[in-house]
Design an enzyme around this catalytic site. Structure first.
Site, PDB file in Angstrom:
ATOM      1  N   ASP A   1      19.241  -0.642  19.406  1.00  0.00           N
ATOM      2  CA  ASP A   1      19.244  -0.488  17.979  1.00  0.00           C
ATOM      3  C   ASP A   1      20.844   0.369  17.395  1.00  0.00           C
ATOM      4  O   ASP A   1      21.694   1.211  18.683  1.00  0.00           O
ATOM      5  CB  ASP A   1      18.226   0.602  17.648  1.00  0.00           C
ATOM      6  CG  ASP A   1      18.343   1.073  16.506  1.00  0.00           C
ATOM      7  OD1 ASP A   1      18.622   0.466  15.679  1.00  0.00           O
ATOM      8  OD2 ASP A   1      17.931   1.924  15.883  1.00  0.00           O
ATOM      9  N   HIS A   2      21.540   0.489  16.735  1.00  0.00           N
ATOM     10  CA  HIS A   2      23.179   1.097  16.242  1.00  0.00           C
ATOM     11  C   HIS A   2      24.123   0.698  16.996  1.00  0.00           C
ATOM     12  O   HIS A   2      24.445   2.414  17.699  1.00  0.00           O
ATOM     13  CB  HIS A   2      22.569   2.057  15.544  1.00  0.00           C
ATOM     14  CG  HIS A   2      22.151   2.345  14.233  1.00  0.00           C
ATOM     15  ND1 HIS A   2      22.717   2.143  13.372  1.00  0.00           N
ATOM     16  CD2 HIS A   2      21.322   2.544  14.028  1.00  0.00           C
ATOM     17  CE1 HIS A   2      22.073   1.549  12.236  1.00  0.00           C
ATOM     18  NE2 HIS A   2      20.843   2.163  12.477  1.00  0.00           N
TER      19      HIS A   2
ATOM     20  N   HIS B   1      18.059   7.595   7.768  1.00  0.00           N
ATOM     21  CA  HIS B   1      16.983   7.378   8.807  1.00  0.00           C
ATOM     22  C   HIS B   1      16.564   9.031   8.858  1.00  0.00           C
ATOM     23  O   HIS B   1      16.839   9.821   8.929  1.00  0.00           O
ATOM     24  CB  HIS B   1      18.236   7.628  10.001  1.00  0.00           C
ATOM     25  CG  HIS B   1      18.721   5.738  11.061  1.00  0.00           C
ATOM     26  ND1 HIS B   1      19.404   5.470  10.127  1.00  0.00           N
ATOM     27  CD2 HIS B   1      18.695   4.573  10.555  1.00  0.00           C
ATOM     28  CE1 HIS B   1      19.924   3.814  10.502  1.00  0.00           C
ATOM     29  NE2 HIS B   1      18.785   3.811  10.485  1.00  0.00           N
ATOM     30  N   GLY B   2      15.269   9.498   9.536  1.00  0.00           N
ATOM     31  CA  GLY B   2      15.042  10.276   9.956  1.00  0.00           C
ATOM     32  C   GLY B   2      13.700  11.244   9.549  1.00  0.00           C
ATOM     33  O   GLY B   2      13.030  10.099   8.561  1.00  0.00           O
TER      34      GLY B   2
HETATM   35  P1  13P Z   1      13.409   5.953  10.217  1.00  0.00           P
HETATM   36  O1  13P Z   1      14.172   7.059  10.740  1.00  0.00           O
HETATM   37  O2  13P Z   1      12.631   6.116   9.214  1.00  0.00           O
HETATM   38  O3  13P Z   1      12.297   5.856  11.049  1.00  0.00           O
HETATM   39  O4  13P Z   1      13.515   4.384  10.254  1.00  0.00           O
HETATM   40  C1  13P Z   1      14.644   3.620  12.457  1.00  0.00           C
HETATM   41  C2  13P Z   1      15.240   3.199  11.102  1.00  0.00           C
HETATM   42  O5  13P Z   1      15.863   2.404  11.109  1.00  0.00           O
HETATM   43  C3  13P Z   1      16.098   2.517  13.667  1.00  0.00           C
HETATM   44  O6  13P Z   1      16.748   2.026  13.604  1.00  0.00           O
END
Ligand code: 13P
Length: 323
Positions: A83-84, A187-188
């Protein structure tokens, strides 16, 4: 067959008209919660990790253990996704560790604050795609900037909405298998200060991008719902989380009809896990063995994810004959 690529999993999801949850994990106990929920519901699933975002001291050791854990769940197809990924080198590390999919987040420059230009984003994304595809690994790119705090720590980022007119060009020039589009989510644990309406949660952008990028699988980031009861439970046992609205389940389900095939969610898992850990610690002052409260966290997270897999309609799909 356990491991599948993101492209294989999302092609199946498009054919079956459902979406996959992509659930962030920050240790092996959380990973087990995701995989147990997938096994219990016969759901294909995406396990995703952020470099530097785990409880373990080294990405490589955590990732190696994650690959080993996933191999023991041979009844469900699993995508292991970075992720990212902030740069080419991090994506290459994940591929070397056995990930079947990586996200290159070219939306920000190396300082991870300044939005990059469209051309910069295209260049780094295309470089990762060429490398990953040569090794049979899928790639997710990002258009616009999703706001908030990735992985729960660091500085909050500004939201820059995706430009639908750039989406088709981005997909064509980079060759990405999936496209994350910034549509107002972040996010968060803090997202919206009121129940989100169409002005803040811009599903109209998703719809336009879907129409302009026929066949490209779209990804919704920052999709946690932030259930009020979980926030209340965290706060009842010493937490100080501010009130916030997340993405309503109905809007996530609506987005599936607009080509969203990957729904990213980490914070709801963290809320469920942490609420259970806080409750367990607070109600048993004599227990100092982590096994008890980590087990409670894992079980709470597993139960929440079973519901999410049913909502996203991925439940039962592991049993469908594969195309
Ligand atoms: P949340 O922070 O809403 O859980 O999203 C997680 C996310 O998009 C990870 O890339």
């Amino acid at each position: 067959m356990t491991f599948v690529t993101l492209l294989q999993a999302l092609d199946e999801a498009a054919a079956g008209d459902y979406a996959l949850g992509a659930f962030n994990v920050s240790d092996l106990v959380q990973a087990e919660a995701v995989l147990d929920a997938a096994a219990a519901t016969a759901s294909p699933v995406i396990v995703q990790a952020i470099a530097g975002g785990s409880a373990h001291a080294s990405d490589e050791r955590f990732w190696g253990a994650l690959v080993g854990l996933i191999k023991t769940y041979d009844e469900v197809p699993v995508v292991l996704h970075l992720d990212h990924g902030p740069d080419f080198a991090t994506c290459a590390r994940a591929i070397a560790a056995g990930f079947t999919s990586v996200m290159i987040d070219g939306s920000l420059r190396a300082d991870r604050r300044t939005p990059s230009s469209f051309e910069e984003n295209v260049a780094v994304t295309a470089e990762v795609v060429e490398y990953a595809h040569a090794g049979g690994v899928s790639v997710e790119g990002e258009l616009g900037t999703i706001g908030g705090v990735e992985g729960g720590t660091g500085e909050a980022k500004e939201i820059v909405l995706a430009d639908p007119d750039q989406a088709a060009e981005f997909v064509r020039r980079t060759g990405v298998d999936a496209l994350a589009v910034a549509i107002g989510t972040s996010h968060g644990a803090y997202k919206f200060d009121r129940e989100p309406d169409g002005e803040v949660l811009r599903l109209d952008l998703t719809e336009r991008i879907h129409a302009l990028t026929s066949g490209t699988h779209l990804v919704m980031h920052g999709s946690s719902t932030l259930p009020a009861e979980l926030r209340a439970e965290v706060n009842a046992y010493g937490g100080t989380l501010p009130e916030s609205w997340g993405v309503p389940m109905a809007e996530k389900v609506r987005s599936i009809g607009m080509g969203v095939r990957k729904i990213n969610q980490g914070m709801d898992s963290h809320l469920a896990f942490t609420a259970a850990v806080r409750r367990t610690l607070a109600t048993d002052g004599l227990n100092v063995d982590p096994a008890g409260y980590e087990r409670a966290g894992r079980e709470a997270m597993r139960a929440l994810l079973v519901d999410r897999m049913r909502d996203f309609r991925s439940a039962g799909q592991a049993k469908r004959p594969r195309s």
